[in-house]
Design a protein around this motif. Structure first.
Motif, mmCIF file in Angstrom:
data_model
loop_
_atom_site.group_PDB
_atom_site.id
_atom_site.type_symbol
_atom_site.label_atom_id
_atom_site.label_comp_id
_atom_site.label_asym_id
_atom_site.label_seq_id
_atom_site.Cartn_x
_atom_site.Cartn_y
_atom_site.Cartn_z
ATOM 1 N N LYS A 23 1.002 -1.323 -0.111
ATOM 2 C CA LYS A 23 -0.061 -0.046 -0.103
ATOM 3 C C LYS A 23 0.823 1.195 -0.107
ATOM 4 O O LYS A 23 0.264 2.489 -0.014
ATOM 5 C CB LYS A 23 -0.928 0.067 1.280
ATOM 6 C CG LYS A 23 -2.066 -0.657 1.105
ATOM 7 C CD LYS A 23 -3.185 -0.423 2.222
ATOM 8 C CE LYS A 23 -4.648 -0.755 1.623
ATOM 9 N NZ LYS A 23 -5.617 -0.366 2.343
ATOM 10 N N PHE A 25 2.674 4.138 -1.348
ATOM 11 C CA PHE A 25 2.426 5.182 -2.623
ATOM 12 C C PHE A 25 3.245 6.297 -2.612
ATOM 13 O O PHE A 25 3.541 6.988 -1.590
ATOM 14 C CB PHE A 25 0.891 5.554 -2.739
ATOM 15 C CG PHE A 25 0.625 6.250 -3.950
ATOM 16 C CD1 PHE A 25 0.024 5.696 -5.252
ATOM 17 C CD2 PHE A 25 0.573 7.782 -3.588
ATOM 18 C CE1 PHE A 25 -0.172 6.405 -6.199
ATOM 19 C CE2 PHE A 25 0.227 8.414 -4.854
ATOM 20 C CZ PHE A 25 -0.166 7.735 -6.119
ATOM 21 N N GLY A 68 -4.041 13.376 2.706
ATOM 22 C CA GLY A 68 -5.344 12.898 2.536
ATOM 23 C C GLY A 68 -5.202 11.083 2.184
ATOM 24 O O GLY A 68 -6.093 10.492 2.767
ATOM 25 N N ALA A 69 -4.436 10.891 1.454
ATOM 26 C CA ALA A 69 -4.036 9.492 1.266
ATOM 27 C C ALA A 69 -3.670 8.691 2.571
ATOM 28 O O ALA A 69 -4.201 7.536 2.838
ATOM 29 C CB ALA A 69 -2.893 9.173 0.213
ATOM 30 N N ILE A 71 -4.319 9.676 5.830
ATOM 31 C CA ILE A 71 -5.388 9.472 6.850
ATOM 32 C C ILE A 71 -6.495 8.509 6.407
ATOM 33 O O ILE A 71 -7.390 8.051 6.904
ATOM 34 C CB ILE A 71 -6.201 10.826 7.244
ATOM 35 C CG1 ILE A 71 -6.689 11.550 5.999
ATOM 36 C CG2 ILE A 71 -5.172 11.642 8.069
ATOM 37 C CD1 ILE A 71 -7.584 12.877 6.358
ATOM 38 N N THR A 72 -6.503 7.871 5.146
ATOM 39 C CA THR A 72 -7.391 7.063 4.561
ATOM 40 C C THR A 72 -6.622 5.718 4.345
ATOM 41 O O THR A 72 -7.324 4.778 3.696
ATOM 42 C CB THR A 72 -8.209 7.489 3.251
ATOM 43 O OG1 THR A 72 -7.136 8.001 2.294
ATOM 44 C CG2 THR A 72 -8.801 8.687 3.571
ATOM 45 N N GLY A 73 -5.694 5.504 4.911
ATOM 46 C CA GLY A 73 -4.919 4.240 5.255
ATOM 47 C C GLY A 73 -3.879 3.720 4.148
ATOM 48 O O GLY A 73 -3.251 2.843 4.270
ATOM 49 N N THR A 74 -3.350 5.020 3.442
ATOM 50 C CA THR A 74 -2.350 4.589 2.516
ATOM 51 C C THR A 74 -0.950 5.108 3.092
ATOM 52 O O THR A 74 -1.057 6.479 3.260
ATOM 53 C CB THR A 74 -2.515 5.154 1.114
ATOM 54 O OG1 THR A 74 -3.880 4.801 0.588
ATOM 55 C CG2 THR A 74 -1.476 5.047 0.160
ATOM 56 N N GLY B 123 -6.514 13.299 -2.118
ATOM 57 C CA GLY B 123 -5.417 12.059 -1.409
ATOM 58 C C GLY B 123 -6.350 10.884 -1.153
ATOM 59 O O GLY B 123 -6.169 9.808 -1.249
ATOM 60 N N THR B 127 -6.047 7.049 -2.419
ATOM 61 C CA THR B 127 -6.513 5.640 -1.869
ATOM 62 C C THR B 127 -7.627 5.064 -2.198
ATOM 63 O O THR B 127 -7.337 3.662 -2.576
ATOM 64 C CB THR B 127 -6.685 5.999 -0.260
ATOM 65 O OG1 THR B 127 -5.565 6.757 0.196
ATOM 66 C CG2 THR B 127 -7.131 4.749 0.475
#
Lengths: 325, 321
Positions: A23, A25, A68-69, A71-74, B123, B127
């Motif tokens: 995951k 990125f 943003g990525a 805090i959404t698990g990435t 972001g 995801t």
């Protein structure tokens, strides 16, 4: 162990962690072509298609998107081509990224590493040669890493990419081509908050990070020729900071020089001096010295740039001063 | 939306309305501090989006985010306690109205910075689409004021280039603190800027739940098909001041007539009228909803009042995970 360049050590750390964490990125300006401007993403787009992307020149958008990525698990890695460009994304870094874990009372995690390239040495002028580690370290909620060797770059970056917090990883443009021995094992990591005693000594402690470490070591060699034994310590991470090791060294030597490429006023070096006088005041035999660039923007002229940046000679002179020589 | 969904929507909008009216009172009494930006009059925009979300869809909110937070299904007790700065608040009293996060309900944060959510939404889109390879979408709420922020432009371009599943919803309430949209925006309709990013743009009556549903449906389907972002501009009006202490709401920078004209276009009144006309519920049933909502709000106030302040130790906790 293999003898590899700092830039390749960084690339290898990213590759190993991307293999380990499907995951992870990675995005940044130009990184998906030719390994990026400094070669730190060489061959990564081919090995990890769709996970290594070149962004538009939109620092606010992609620094914020990294958050943003995250805090959404990435687990997200963002490269900033020059640290100077972070000023276009300070809201995203300070207001959004650094504060969210605290503001959410710990309910939101931000597993986010921001790699930045900084420093002098190529005549890049005032908007492409700054050092911002002091600025970053002053922001609650950011960890700040400043590796000085290829091995440290690899081991610390791997730790950053496994950390659940925002990490600003400060690389130096003059170090990318430096070669050093780097452990091969994919399990090799270096914990944050552990200083490295690069050279042991008894008369004076020299504290330096990043590009200044080699100059501090060169200063120690100059001093050795004069019969002065200098201990050189690289904190490696500024947040968290291994004050214990720094204080123990100064307790032993009674003298301290801090070498930094940043400007002196309100800097990391000033903060260390404050902490040291709090902790080891009665052991000090001389005022703590600090060697910095001047409190001016970095000039373009190679002559003025060279004049501005601390050298081994200036660091050695500061050490002699602590010995009243 | 079927009749049951419309009734649920009505109740949810009324809950947000009454919750914020109560918060407004409490702010004036000094029990809620700092800034409080009310969503009163704009509820349909958030409420319809929340209703249309599916499992796994996400959203970013704004400084005017108490309404969004109530509407998304977050427990009103936790929201009211947060407004009071209590330990039981959704952010443990450390956030306040502009820093509430509720991952269980898809909320990626209300936000103290105008335009602050736009890059975060990109972001989240990364995801959902590029990392997890799902067809889930992100709603990104922003005001017309935020449409003039640089990061909004950057984010819309990034979302368009990478075809991220972001639905940018501009809640155009006509005012940026005291300055009018006409004074600060280069175009009358923010939605026309969509053309500059090569993405679909639409203007919709933000006080009309059914029209919002149609606009969102197109944007959601577009995003789920992998075709990228859309920009929906919902025209609405901010009934209250920028914040409750804004004494110039009438008389100063806008007239009472203007405010009254928009109050007549209240999205909740309109939906209530539709419900009665279509026979989805009787007047008595709507009254029962009203009483239920009021009880829920009172319960949240009682919970907040009875809750403890954060411990002193909380000051230094949760800086790092």
């Amino acid at each position: 162990m293999a003898l590899i360049k700092y830039s390749i050590a960084i690339r290898d750390a990213i590759a190993e962690e991307m293999r380990r964490d499907p995951k992870l990125f990675f995005m940044g300006e130009d990184i998906a072509k030719f390994g990026g401007v400094f070669g730190c993403s060489l061959n990564l787009p081919e090995e990890f298609p769709g996970r290594v992307l070149s962004t538009p020149i939109s620092e606010a958008a992609f620094v914020g998107a990294g958050m943003g990525a995250a805090i959404t698990g990435t687990h997200t890695l963002v490269e900033l081509q020059y640290v100077d460009f972070i000023l276009c994304a300070m809201d995203q870094l300070i207001n959004q990224t650094a504060k969210t874990h605290y503001m959410s009372n710990g309910t939101v995690k931000v597993p986010y590493t921001l790699r930045v390239q900084q420093g002098c040495g190529r005549g890049n002028g005032a908007q492409h040669a700054q050092c911002f580690e002091s600025l970053f370290a002053g922001i609650p909620g950011l960890k700040v890493v400043c590796p000085s060797t290829p091995a440290d770059a690899k081991g610390l970056l791997k730790t950053a990419l496994r950390d659940e917090n925002p990490v600003v990883f400060c690389e130096h443009k003059m170090l990318y081509a430096v070669r050093g021995e780097v452990p091969d094992s994919p399990d090799f990591t270096i914990p944050f908050g552990v200083a490295d005693i690069r050279r042991e000594g008894t008369d004076v402690t020299i504290i330096a990070t990043s590009y200044m470490v080699q100059r501090a070591l060169d200063a120690a060699s100059l001093l050795e020729a004069e019969g002065i034994s200098a201990e050189v310590i690289d904190p490696r991470t500024i947040v968290p900071l291994d004050m214990e090791t720094l204080a123990a060294s100064v307790r032993k030597t009674g003298r301290c020089v801090i070498a930094q490429e940043a400007q002196p006023f309100c800097s990391f070096g000033g903060e260390i001096a404050y902490e040291l006088q709090q902790q080891v005041f009665r052991y000090l035999d001389a005022p703590i010295e600090r060697v910095s660039t001047a409190q001016v923007p970095m000039p373009y002229s190679r002559k003025l740039e060279t004049l501005n940046v601390p050298t081994a000679d200036r660091i050695a002179a500061a050490a002699r001063k602590t010995l009243w020589r | 939306m079927n009749p049951k969904e419309i009734l649920g929507l009505y109740e949810n909008m009324l809950l947000s309305r009454r919750f914020e009216q109560k918060a407004d009172e409490l702010y004036k009494e000094g029990l809620v501090t700092g800034s409080l930006h009310l969503y009163i009059g704009e509820e349909a925009i958030g409420a319809v989006a929340m209703l249309m979300r599916e499992e796994g869809d996400l959203f970013t909110s704004t400084h005017r985010g108490v309404g969004h937070t109530v509407l998304c299904g977050c427990d009103p007790n936790l929201i009211m306690a947060e407004l009071f700065g209590k330990a039981t608040g959704i952010s443990g009293g450390k956030g306040g109205s502009m820093h509430m996060f509720d991952q269980a309900h898809g909320l990626l944060g209300t936000n103290g910075i105008v335009g602050g959510g736009t890059s975060l939404a990109c972001g989240a889109g990364i995801t959902l689409k590029l990392v997890n390879h799902t067809d889930r979408v992100v709603f990104c709420f922003l005001g017309e004021g935020a449409s003039n922020e640089g990061v909004t432009h950057e984010s819309m371009n990034l979302a368009a280039v990478w075809k991220l599943p972001v639905i940018f919803v501009v809640e155009n309430n006509g005012y940026e603190v005291f300055t009018t949209a006409q004074e600060s925006c280069s175009v009358e309709d923010i939605a026309v800027r969509a053309a500059g990013y090569g993405i679909p743009g639409a203007v919709v009556d933000g006080n009309d739940a059914l029209k919002l549903e149609k606009a969102y449906r197109k944007a959601i389907d577009h995003a789920r098909r992998g075709e990228g972002p859309s920009l929906i501009e919902a025209k609405t009006y901010r009934w209250s001041g920028h914040w409750p202490g804004d004494a110039y709401s009438y008389g100063g920078y806008r007239s009472k007539e203007e405010v009254d004209e928009w109050k007549a276009r209240c999205p909740i009144l309109r939906l209530g009228k539709l419900i009665l006309e279509k026979g989805y519920a009787t007047g008595e049933e709507l009254d029962a909803i009203s009483r239920r909502v009021d009880r829920r709000v009172e319960e949240s106030v009682a919970f907040a009042m009875a809750s403890p302040d954060p411990d002193d130790g909380g000051l230094l906790q949760n800086l790092f995970a």
